[in-house]
Design a protein around this motif. Sequence first.
Motif: not given
Length: 146
Positions: A123-142
């Motif tokens: 894996v060269t790069s990544w992005h993670l989204g954390y959702y509660r229901g339909d609402q994006l709460i927080e993201t993390r990424q490389s």
Amino acid sequence: MAILAFPGLISCSAPRSFLEVRHYHLRSLEMLRGLDAPRAEQLHRFHGAVTARERRNRLGHYYTVEWHGPEGQEEKPVRLVFRYRQVGTGSEIRSLVVPASSGSTGKAELRVAGPAYQEGGRVTSWHLGYYRGDQLIETRQSYLWE
């Protein structure tokens, strides 16, 4: 004396993150020597793999994701959306979507291992989204994610 302590309190009052991501790359079938923590992680990942094929299918990237909160949204279901690029796939973005039950805290493991790792490479790069229901709460990424 009290004036000197006050600036120290301000610097420690950063908002707490709702999301924590830990990454481990299992890249070799050979056992590591001398390094206790990586060796323990390697033993954990290979546990139960008896044949060389089973061990080869364990090679890859492992992402342990822990989340909590936010307050007032504990009843909403959790959804983790993990998007990533690999060496062998160029700019193609692949994704994993992991639903989880509601609650104030949780933990999940995301894997890019087995055939996906053997065919696509590291894996060269990544992005993670954390959702509660339909609402994006927080993201993390490389660092390399665009």
